[in-house]
Design a protein around this motif. Sequence first.
Motif, PDB file in Angstrom:
ATOM      1  N   ALA B 258       0.844  -1.201   0.000  1.00 36.76           N
ATOM      2  CA  ALA B 258       0.000   0.000   0.000  1.00 36.76           C
ATOM      3  C   ALA B 258       0.878   1.249   0.000  1.00 36.76           C
ATOM      4  CB  ALA B 258      -0.891   0.008   1.239  1.00 36.76           C
ATOM      5  N   ARG B 261      -0.802   5.689  -3.735  1.00 42.58           N
ATOM      6  CA  ARG B 261      -1.432   5.394  -5.023  1.00 42.58           C
ATOM      7  C   ARG B 261      -2.557   4.376  -4.856  1.00 42.58           C
ATOM      8  NH1 ARG B 261       3.741   6.575  -6.318  1.00 42.58           N
ATOM      9  NH2 ARG B 261       3.868   8.369  -7.684  1.00 42.58           N
ATOM     10  N   GLY B 262      -2.516   3.634  -3.756  1.00 43.15           N
ATOM     11  CA  GLY B 262      -3.612   2.702  -3.546  1.00 43.15           C
ATOM     12  C   GLY B 262      -3.257   1.626  -2.549  1.00 43.15           C
ATOM     13  N   PRO B 263      -4.287   0.975  -2.005  1.00 41.00           N
ATOM     14  CA  PRO B 263      -4.061  -0.135  -1.079  1.00 41.00           C
ATOM     15  C   PRO B 263      -3.626  -1.385  -1.846  1.00 41.00           C
ATOM     16  CG  PRO B 263      -6.415   0.209  -1.405  1.00 41.00           C
ATOM     17  CD  PRO B 263      -5.715   1.253  -2.220  1.00 41.00           C
ATOM     18  N   ASP B 265      -4.792  -4.419  -1.922  1.00 43.01           N
ATOM     19  CA  ASP B 265      -5.812  -5.239  -2.591  1.00 43.01           C
ATOM     20  C   ASP B 265      -6.198  -4.653  -3.945  1.00 43.01           C
ATOM     21  OD1 ASP B 265      -7.145  -3.048  -1.522  1.00 43.01           O
ATOM     22  OD2 ASP B 265      -8.836  -4.206  -0.734  1.00 43.01           O
ATOM     23  N   PHE B 266      -6.211  -3.319  -4.027  1.00 50.09           N
ATOM     24  CA  PHE B 266      -6.533  -2.690  -5.303  1.00 50.09           C
ATOM     25  C   PHE B 266      -5.428  -2.946  -6.327  1.00 50.09           C
ATOM     26  CE2 PHE B 266      -6.383   1.372  -7.884  1.00 50.09           C
ATOM     27  CZ  PHE B 266      -7.414   1.016  -8.743  1.00 50.09           C
ATOM     28  N   HIS B 269      -5.739  -6.375  -7.513  1.00 50.98           N
ATOM     29  CA  HIS B 269      -6.851  -6.435  -8.462  1.00 50.98           C
ATOM     30  C   HIS B 269      -6.421  -5.901  -9.833  1.00 50.98           C
ATOM     31  CE1 HIS B 269     -10.691  -5.557 -10.420  1.00 50.98           C
ATOM     32  NE2 HIS B 269     -10.247  -4.321 -10.580  1.00 50.98           N
ATOM     33  N   LEU B 270      -5.708  -4.764  -9.812  1.00 52.73           N
ATOM     34  CA  LEU B 270      -5.280  -4.175 -11.085  1.00 52.73           C
ATOM     35  C   LEU B 270      -4.308  -5.095 -11.816  1.00 52.73           C
ATOM     36  CD1 LEU B 270      -4.681  -0.359 -10.441  1.00 52.73           C
ATOM     37  CD2 LEU B 270      -6.580  -1.443 -11.669  1.00 52.73           C
ATOM     38  N   GLU B 273      -6.619  -7.406 -13.565  1.00 54.62           N
ATOM     39  CA  GLU B 273      -7.458  -6.728 -14.559  1.00 54.62           C
ATOM     40  C   GLU B 273      -6.619  -6.256 -15.752  1.00 54.62           C
ATOM     41  OE1 GLU B 273     -10.743  -6.385 -14.419  1.00 54.62           O
ATOM     42  OE2 GLU B 273     -10.923  -5.179 -16.254  1.00 54.62           O
TER      43      GLU B 273
END
Lengths: 782, 313
Positions: B258, B261-263, B265-266, B269-270, B273
């Motif tokens: 983390a 820019r983001g945690p 888990d995100f 996910h990215l 994706e």
Amino acid sequence: MSYGPMHRKEDARFIRGRGNYTDDVRLPGMLYGAVLRSPHAHARVVSIDTSAAEALPKVKAVITGQTLAGLGLAWMPTLSQDTQAVLATDKVRFQGQEVAFVVAEDAYSARDALELIDVEYEPLDAVIDARKALDENAPVIRDDLEGRANNHIFDWDAGDRARTDALFEQADVTVAQDMLYPRVHPAPLETCGAVADFDKVTGKLTIWCPTQAPHAHRTLYAMVAGLPEHKIRVISPDIGGGFGGKVGIYPGYVCAIVGSIVTGRPVKWMEDRSENLMSTAFARDYHMHGEIAATRDGKIQAIRVKVLADHGAFNGTAQPTKFPAGFFHVFSGSYDIEAAHCEVTGVYTNKAPGGVAYACSFRVTEAVYLVERMVDVLAAELNMDPADLRMRNLLKPEQFPYHSPTGWEYDSGDYPRALRLAMDMIGYDKLRAEQADKRARGELMGIGVSFFTEAVGAGPRKHMDILGLGMADGAELRVHPTGKAVLRVSCQSQGQGHETTFAQIVGQELGIPADDVEVVHGDTDQTPFGLGTYGSRSTPVSGAATAIVARKVRDRAKIVAAAMLEAAPDDLEWADGKWSVVGDPATGKSMAEIALAAHSNLELPEGVEGHLDAVTVYNPPNLTYPFGAYICVVDLDPGTGQVKVRRFVAVDDCGVRINPMIVEGQIHGGLADGVGMALMQVMAFDEDGNHLGASFMDYLLPTSMECPSWELGETVTPSPTHPIGAKGVGESATVGSPAAVVNAVIDALGPYGVRHADMPLTPANVWRVINGDPFRTDLAIP
Amino acid sequence: MQVPAKFEYERADSVPHAIELLERYGPDARIVAGGHSLIPMMKLRLAQPEALIDINGLAELGRIAVEGDELAIGALVRHAELLDSTTATNLFPIFRDAERVIADPIVRNRGTVGGSLCQGDPSEDLSAVFSALRATAVIQGPGGTRTVPLREFHRGPYETAVAENELLIQLRVPIAPGTGSAYEKVERRVGDWPVAATGAVITVRDGVIAQAGIGLTAVGAEHFCAPEAEEFLRGKAPGEETFAEAARIAAEHCEPHADQRGPADFKRHLAGELTKRALTRANLNVAGSATDPNVAGSATDPNVAGSATEGRI
């Protein structure tokens, strides 16, 4: 309805790189200063050893809090009746706080010397989360203040609590929402700095500094430092953006002055980008709880708000004395609401001081965001279209002047017309149909509406002052014998184009070309007193002073023209920019002809002095109330959380527009600000108080790539109190646009049942909101 | 005002000269090429090298050319030059995808390919790109040149295989028929470092994936790649479900942290994706497939007008 577009007179020098900014000032024998800053958010200063730094060749002086304490300057007053450390003596209270100041022969040596200063700190627990600042066991930040046992600064309320609560109790529908307007920073391209030059022979202190309020600075220096005011000259040269962050006096300015006094040489200090982001005036940081009471069919009856305001380590908010929450109590917005009430509690935290900056109109930004988000929350609850709900509740033209439930007198407006125009421009119904089609296919788009009423042009002296200085502005106008003119004003452009627009006002009033009017500003030795440029007050206050002083000149010109025409002044009329005998335009005398006559041997009536010069002071009878309707369209990628602003329509009513080109430029900039705040900007802090947005790698400014091609519309409702009907526009778009963007994103997320998400709506934030697990945007992302 | 600490400055007039200077100044010397990472760090005094050795005059390091069955890219090639090189972008659209979203035009005009890789930032876009492409780094030292597979080049954050007295001089990318490539990046704002980004390179023979390369950046993937997902793809027919499963595997094996820019888990996910999206687009531009408008030969794309054999300096 305008005075016509005109290229800015300033552009020639700015485009050619010939501007003259503070950092361009170079004086013979000038030394360079650098500030040592605290790495800790909260720590006791045990000792400071400057000997190694002082031993460095080319170092001329090392100044600490102890040095300043000897001069009675270790602390200085803030603009909110608090005190702020110039250089820390007892404790450091935020990361980036000023601890020592080095003066050296060049900037490199000054910077080298900072590394040689040995400061021993005893770290203390820091208060970072404002929501914990009033906890019983919270560390007390301001133990320097007599008898202070907690981090509470003030409680303040406005409106009618009893009536508001009663309406809530009877209401069909109530909605409530917590929301954070996070801490952001205006981040002007030019950072802060100063060149101080104390002349020991004359005793005169000259300070070049990018201040938005040169006269206020001079008076404050006189009051604080005990220097006689006529021996202080503040020169605010070209400024590379201010946005309210250059209103106050920063410790670095005081250090540069002391450095010049100590060394007997001019001292320049310019902060770097990180220093600017870490230590100068932040904006917002309002933790809000809003509630609306309404009927089932969508008539809003009452609104109430509780705010926890994070003011940082020193209460340094720049705002009129009576209003510790600025103009936040204009939060009932543009709607016909029976009752409203707000409570604001200010607290200290271990963060930089500030609070009013970034084109916020003294916290109208927070107020507009609150009410415009709440209206959308209500629309979701009632399953009503947000534009329809607004149309149902907007004030009607016949209700003006309108007395708001929290004590404001809105001067004029036709709100439904502005909203209808915005809806027509964007093709609102078609967009809703497109959205329905897309939702059926699983694609996300959102349409966000925001309607704002601004309260600008502070302000009437009986209500508004800053540290006891009334908010009226002077203006002086001289007309030379050949009919060219010099206007001297107290406000200070940071990019607003005053040299052009104020010349246009004079030109319009006197019937001479704007190119024939020189506008002098930014030098306290050259201009009359006034409180400066912020809160969109230049056109409402100094612009009014300009029109009035020009009319005084025109009235003098009438007497001279009457003498020239051998007529009685009462027999003259002002037509086509000339004084002529009523009904006989051929007799018309131009301002150039009259000016020459006024300086000639023409015999004037008894008691008329000759020449055409005039002076005035304008004390505004009321604020002005620009307004606007904004609609934003976004597309959202649920797989990545990315938001793309597809379209943005902004209909602004700022009364009469002096130079529409400049007005549009101001709106473009403010809309970009709004996109930045809504989607990417935030200054977050980790639990130790480390600043997580201290460079442009981490604190993101929007670029043209994030901005759509702005679509602007206008309506014109002239201000009834302003001499030319203007209302001010500098901050309108920054105030109105964040809510439109956020409302659009939340609208896009409708299929997920989302009613609110805090700014900034970064991809990570949006994705977490979709997944029902949002994080605090003001803290380190866990 | 940000000012660096004192340092010596030397301008190298050849690669051997640069190496000689590195030997002379020892471990506190730094190579400066585009300077877009080093100079800001020096201004912030996070880096205080004793000497800067400027290699910007070494034109021999600025070439892009096809040599046999490899594409050779000089270490001093600027981002903008790689973006403009139709030789490179026709063979590997991943270069165009990635370079369009690296920093901004001003930075791309100065910043270099070699500098990006040698900086070793765990969020570097080109590290993922060259890792996906299974490139080889050519490194020169006092004893001559040696080659290191890109997947062994990074030894950890800000650490590479280049020794203190060595210079990265070239990247060599294997060219195989039937290859498609693409890059997908999520950033908070144009020009920002990635929240996460993925490069995909697939070579399709006889309707199945003969080899896949997946490059991941900013998500804690060792050597910027996803070997388990690549292995899964080998021998399978390209397709939506296959790509989705590869993406899931890639996401599972990275170790994001983390930050603002983001945690984590995100980012995880990215990773999945974007892997899925990059594989899908890479498959569309596998040579011979005409379904991707970005593919070489499309008359509507002004970026693909050049000759495939051009060399650039």
